[in-house]
Design a protein around this motif. Structure first.
Motif, PDB file in Angstrom:
ATOM      1  N   GLU A  95      34.514  48.620  37.603  1.00  0.00           N
ATOM      2  CA  GLU A  95      34.462  47.171  37.432  1.00  0.00           C
ATOM      3  C   GLU A  95      33.140  46.674  37.996  1.00  0.00           C
ATOM      4  OE1 GLU A  95      36.876  43.540  39.338  1.00  0.00           O
ATOM      5  OE2 GLU A  95      38.121  44.827  38.043  1.00  0.00           O
ATOM      6  N   ARG A  96      32.278  46.214  37.089  1.00  0.00           N
ATOM      7  CA  ARG A  96      30.959  45.699  37.486  1.00  0.00           C
ATOM      8  C   ARG A  96      30.171  46.739  38.285  1.00  0.00           C
ATOM      9  NH1 ARG A  96      32.293  39.408  39.298  1.00  0.00           N
ATOM     10  NH2 ARG A  96      33.133  38.749  37.260  1.00  0.00           N
ATOM     11  N   ASP A  97      30.039  47.924  37.692  1.00  0.00           N
ATOM     12  CA  ASP A  97      29.234  49.006  38.267  1.00  0.00           C
ATOM     13  C   ASP A  97      29.739  49.462  39.630  1.00  0.00           C
ATOM     14  OD1 ASP A  97      27.576  49.017  36.057  1.00  0.00           O
ATOM     15  OD2 ASP A  97      26.246  47.497  36.919  1.00  0.00           O
ATOM     16  N   SER A  98      31.001  49.320  39.881  1.00  0.00           N
ATOM     17  CA  SER A  98      31.581  49.830  41.122  1.00  0.00           C
ATOM     18  C   SER A  98      33.016  50.259  40.838  1.00  0.00           C
ATOM     19  CB  SER A  98      31.545  48.775  42.230  1.00  0.00           C
ATOM     20  OG  SER A  98      32.336  47.650  41.872  1.00  0.00           O
ATOM     21  N   CYS A  99      33.575  51.037  41.763  1.00  0.00           N
ATOM     22  CA  CYS A  99      34.947  51.509  41.620  1.00  0.00           C
ATOM     23  C   CYS A  99      35.862  50.644  42.484  1.00  0.00           C
ATOM     24  CB  CYS A  99      35.058  52.969  42.041  1.00  0.00           C
ATOM     25  SG  CYS A  99      34.251  54.123  40.906  1.00  0.00           S
ATOM     26  N   VAL A 100      36.797  49.971  41.870  1.00  0.00           N
ATOM     27  CA  VAL A 100      37.726  49.112  42.594  1.00  0.00           C
ATOM     28  C   VAL A 100      39.123  49.702  42.502  1.00  0.00           C
ATOM     29  CG1 VAL A 100      36.354  47.037  42.206  1.00  0.00           C
ATOM     30  CG2 VAL A 100      38.143  47.657  40.571  1.00  0.00           C
ATOM     31  N   ASP A 101      39.935  49.365  43.514  1.00  0.00           N
ATOM     32  CA  ASP A 101      41.287  49.907  43.590  1.00  0.00           C
ATOM     33  C   ASP A 101      42.148  49.397  42.432  1.00  0.00           C
ATOM     34  OD1 ASP A 101      43.610  51.161  44.860  1.00  0.00           O
ATOM     35  OD2 ASP A 101      44.237  49.085  45.222  1.00  0.00           O
ATOM     36  N   ILE A 102      42.941  50.303  41.895  1.00  0.00           N
ATOM     37  CA  ILE A 102      43.915  49.930  40.869  1.00  0.00           C
ATOM     38  C   ILE A 102      45.211  49.543  41.578  1.00  0.00           C
ATOM     39  CG2 ILE A 102      45.272  50.731  38.902  1.00  0.00           C
ATOM     40  CD1 ILE A 102      43.041  52.729  38.315  1.00  0.00           C
ATOM     41  N   ASN A 103      45.664  48.310  41.370  1.00  0.00           N
ATOM     42  CA  ASN A 103      46.917  47.856  41.975  1.00  0.00           C
ATOM     43  C   ASN A 103      48.070  48.293  41.072  1.00  0.00           C
ATOM     44  OD1 ASN A 103      49.031  46.656  43.284  1.00  0.00           O
ATOM     45  ND2 ASN A 103      48.241  44.558  43.143  1.00  0.00           N
ATOM     46  N   GLU A 104      48.655  49.423  41.426  1.00  0.00           N
ATOM     47  CA  GLU A 104      49.743  49.960  40.619  1.00  0.00           C
ATOM     48  C   GLU A 104      51.004  49.108  40.706  1.00  0.00           C
ATOM     49  OE1 GLU A 104      47.037  53.349  41.725  1.00  0.00           O
ATOM     50  OE2 GLU A 104      48.038  51.713  42.822  1.00  0.00           O
TER      51      GLU A 104
ATOM     52  N   GLU B  94      65.967  53.019  41.385  1.00  0.00           N
ATOM     53  CA  GLU B  94      66.591  51.712  41.541  1.00  0.00           C
ATOM     54  C   GLU B  94      66.695  51.364  43.028  1.00  0.00           C
ATOM     55  OE1 GLU B  94      70.634  49.352  40.038  1.00  0.00           O
ATOM     56  OE2 GLU B  94      70.417  51.522  39.734  1.00  0.00           O
ATOM     57  N   ASN B  95      66.508  50.108  43.343  1.00  0.00           N
ATOM     58  CA  ASN B  95      66.539  49.621  44.721  1.00  0.00           C
ATOM     59  C   ASN B  95      65.364  50.129  45.554  1.00  0.00           C
ATOM     60  OD1 ASN B  95      69.033  48.239  44.290  1.00  0.00           O
ATOM     61  ND2 ASN B  95      70.122  50.185  44.558  1.00  0.00           N
ATOM     62  N   SER B  96      64.260  50.487  44.848  1.00  0.00           N
ATOM     63  CA  SER B  96      63.034  50.849  45.554  1.00  0.00           C
ATOM     64  C   SER B  96      62.004  49.753  45.335  1.00  0.00           C
ATOM     65  CB  SER B  96      62.485  52.189  45.065  1.00  0.00           C
ATOM     66  OG  SER B  96      62.100  52.096  43.708  1.00  0.00           O
ATOM     67  N   VAL B  97      60.965  49.751  46.159  1.00  0.00           N
ATOM     68  CA  VAL B  97      59.918  48.739  46.040  1.00  0.00           C
ATOM     69  C   VAL B  97      58.564  49.434  45.975  1.00  0.00           C
ATOM     70  CG1 VAL B  97      61.203  46.920  47.196  1.00  0.00           C
ATOM     71  CG2 VAL B  97      59.812  48.485  48.545  1.00  0.00           C
ATOM     72  N   CYS B  98      57.600  48.815  45.301  1.00  0.00           N
ATOM     73  CA  CYS B  98      56.249  49.374  45.180  1.00  0.00           C
ATOM     74  C   CYS B  98      55.360  48.784  46.265  1.00  0.00           C
ATOM     75  CB  CYS B  98      55.686  49.058  43.797  1.00  0.00           C
ATOM     76  SG  CYS B  98      54.018  49.715  43.537  1.00  0.00           S
ATOM     77  N   ARG B  99      54.647  49.671  46.959  1.00  0.00           N
ATOM     78  CA  ARG B  99      53.694  49.234  47.985  1.00  0.00           C
ATOM     79  C   ARG B  99      52.337  49.852  47.674  1.00  0.00           C
ATOM     80  NH1 ARG B  99      57.463  50.090  53.416  1.00  0.00           N
ATOM     81  NH2 ARG B  99      58.965  48.409  52.929  1.00  0.00           N
ATOM     82  N   ASN B 100      51.381  49.016  47.370  1.00  0.00           N
ATOM     83  CA  ASN B 100      50.051  49.473  46.978  1.00  0.00           C
ATOM     84  C   ASN B 100      49.228  49.869  48.202  1.00  0.00           C
ATOM     85  OD1 ASN B 100      47.922  49.784  44.909  1.00  0.00           O
ATOM     86  ND2 ASN B 100      46.918  48.165  46.088  1.00  0.00           N
ATOM     87  N   HIS B 101      48.455  50.943  48.054  1.00  0.00           N
ATOM     88  CA  HIS B 101      47.477  51.366  49.055  1.00  0.00           C
ATOM     89  C   HIS B 101      46.146  51.579  48.340  1.00  0.00           C
ATOM     90  CE1 HIS B 101      50.721  51.927  51.921  1.00  0.00           C
ATOM     91  NE2 HIS B 101      51.360  52.710  51.042  1.00  0.00           N
ATOM     92  N   GLU B 102      45.089  51.686  49.067  1.00  0.00           N
ATOM     93  CA  GLU B 102      43.782  51.885  48.450  1.00  0.00           C
ATOM     94  C   GLU B 102      43.736  53.263  47.799  1.00  0.00           C
ATOM     95  OE1 GLU B 102      39.471  50.489  49.748  1.00  0.00           O
ATOM     96  OE2 GLU B 102      40.040  52.347  50.775  1.00  0.00           O
TER      97      GLU B 102
END
Length: 417
Positions: A310-319, A330-338
């Motif tokens: 993204e704009r000539d740099s690598c940015v984290d993908i927010n999964e 089921e009954n799990s939650v997503c927690r994003n990390h770098e």
């Protein structure tokens, strides 16, 4: 007639295959034996002065080719002009109409060839090309000690139209059957179609050399040698597979040997080729969250897993973007990390045999435990009191008490009696 032609064609194909096998089986140039016959026009149109030029050219040509091929090559010079009259019935093998200073194998040195060419007589007659070619094909080549395993060539020289030119296509077909490579040299008033007809069947100018004057003949020699090299008179180690080039190198056939050149993206001497490490100097050091790969033989920086450009740099993908549903349980939650993410169970649930199952709060657990303990204590007290009372009801003091009379009273009653 058609059947006869088909048979000839089959023989021609088989000869070509045999020649191809021979060229593919060589290991060095010494594996290829060579027979070359110069068929030289000695007709009146040449002239004595020009014939001396032709003899000088023959001397230079045989000398240079002998130096190039070495003793694996045999040479012959045959001068042609007139032919035997048909009415005399003289077979072509007995014809005296040719001037042959030396045959295949007779001269094994430059001095021998040079001396005999210098004494060659000028015939000064007509131009019977086909008759001369018949003599070469039917008589001269079969006399070679290398026949039929040699690589053969006819070098035809002329300055004009053949008296028997109508038969030249027949001569060409015969050379194809015998796997002979033809070269045609024309000077002055030659007919180019005749030259082409003999050299390659009339389809092109391959192996045809033309000059306007005799003085320019000298330049033909180097062109002849180049064509001989191209036509397989030297071992093609690249084609035969006897080279030692790396699989990552190109094999280039040369006159005396071959060369190996490493392909694009590799370096070395051609026998050993090492892949160029385009990422060795860490060209992606300033490009955070990237790694280097080689593409089209140059370094390329790409984002590592979990990041995008993204704009000539690598940015984290927010999964964990809404709607992505990357967490399968089921009954799990997503927690994003770098650079990554995780899917733990939601509050109030715990992972149990691959599923998120409901858990109880600690306060509820404590309350239940407290209630249970209190209940157990109360039950224990009740039991204790009950047991205590039961023991008291069965003791002797308790029994006397129950009768209603004290000891003093019993004794008083007794005295009265």
């Amino acid at each position: 007639m058609q059947k006869h032609f088909e048979m000839k064609l089959l023989i021609c194909i088989l000869c070509s295959l045999a020649a191809a096998h021979l060229s593919l089986s060589c290991t060095t140039d010494d594996d290829i034996l060579i027979d070359i016959i110069f068929v030289v026009d000695g007709s009146a149109s040449i002239g004595r002065d020009h014939f001396d030029v032709v003899k000088a050219w023959l001397t230079n040509a045989t000398t240079m080719m002998f130096n190039r091929f070495g003793r694996r090559a045999q040479f012959e010079v045959l001068e042609y002009s007139n032919k035997e009259a048909a009415i005399f019935g003289i077979p072509i093998a007995k014809s005296t109409k040719f001037e042959i200073p030396f045959r295949l194998g007779e001269c094994d040195s430059i001095r021998c060839m040079t001396s005999r060419i210098s004494h060659m007589e000028y015939l000064n007659g007509h131009t019977y090309k086909y008759y001369a070619l018949r003599r070469v094909l039917e008589v001269e080549f079969p006399l070679s000690i290398h026949y039929p395993n040699s690589k053969k060539a006819i070098i035809l020289f002329t300055d004009g139209e053949a008296t028997d030119g109508v038969y030249l296509p027949r001569a060409y077909r015969k050379t194809v059957e015998e796997n002979i490579t033809n070269f045609a040299i024309g000077v002055g008033d030659f007919l180019e179609q005749e030259l082409r007809e003999f050299a390659n069947g009339g389809s092109s100018n391959d192996r045809v050399f033309t000059r306007t004057d005799f003085e320019s003949l000298s330049s033909v020699i180097s062109e002849l040698q180049t064509d001989l090299e191209r036509e397989g008179f030297f071992c093609d180690e690249c084609q035969s597979g006897t080279h030692t080039c790396s699989v990552h190198a190109a094999c280039i056939d040369t006159v005396d040997s071959y060369q190996c050149e490493c392909g694009q993206g590799y370096y070395g001497n051609g026998v050993i080729c090492v892949e160029i490490d385009h990422c060795a100097n860490n060209p992606c050091a300033d490009f955070k969250h990237s790694r280097c790969i080689a593409e089209d033989n140059k370094p390329l920086c790409i984002c590592v897993e979990g990041f995008r450009v993204e704009r000539d740099s690598c940015v984290d993908i927010n999964e964990c973007e809404p709607g992505d549903n990357v967490c399968p349980l089921e009954n799990s939650v997503c927690r994003n990390h770098e650079g990554s993410y995780e899917c733990p169970c939601a509050d109030g649930y715990e992972l149990n045999e691959g599923e998120c199952t409901k858990t109880f709060p600690l306060s509820d657990v404590i309350a239940v435990i407290s209630f249970t303990l209190a209940t157990l204590i109360v039950v224990a007290l009740i039991i204790f009191v009950a047991v205590k009372r039961r023991r008291r009801s069965f003791s002797p003091r308790a029994a006397s008490s129950d009768s209603g009379d004290s000891p003093e009273q019993v004794e008083l009653y007794g005295n009265e009696r």
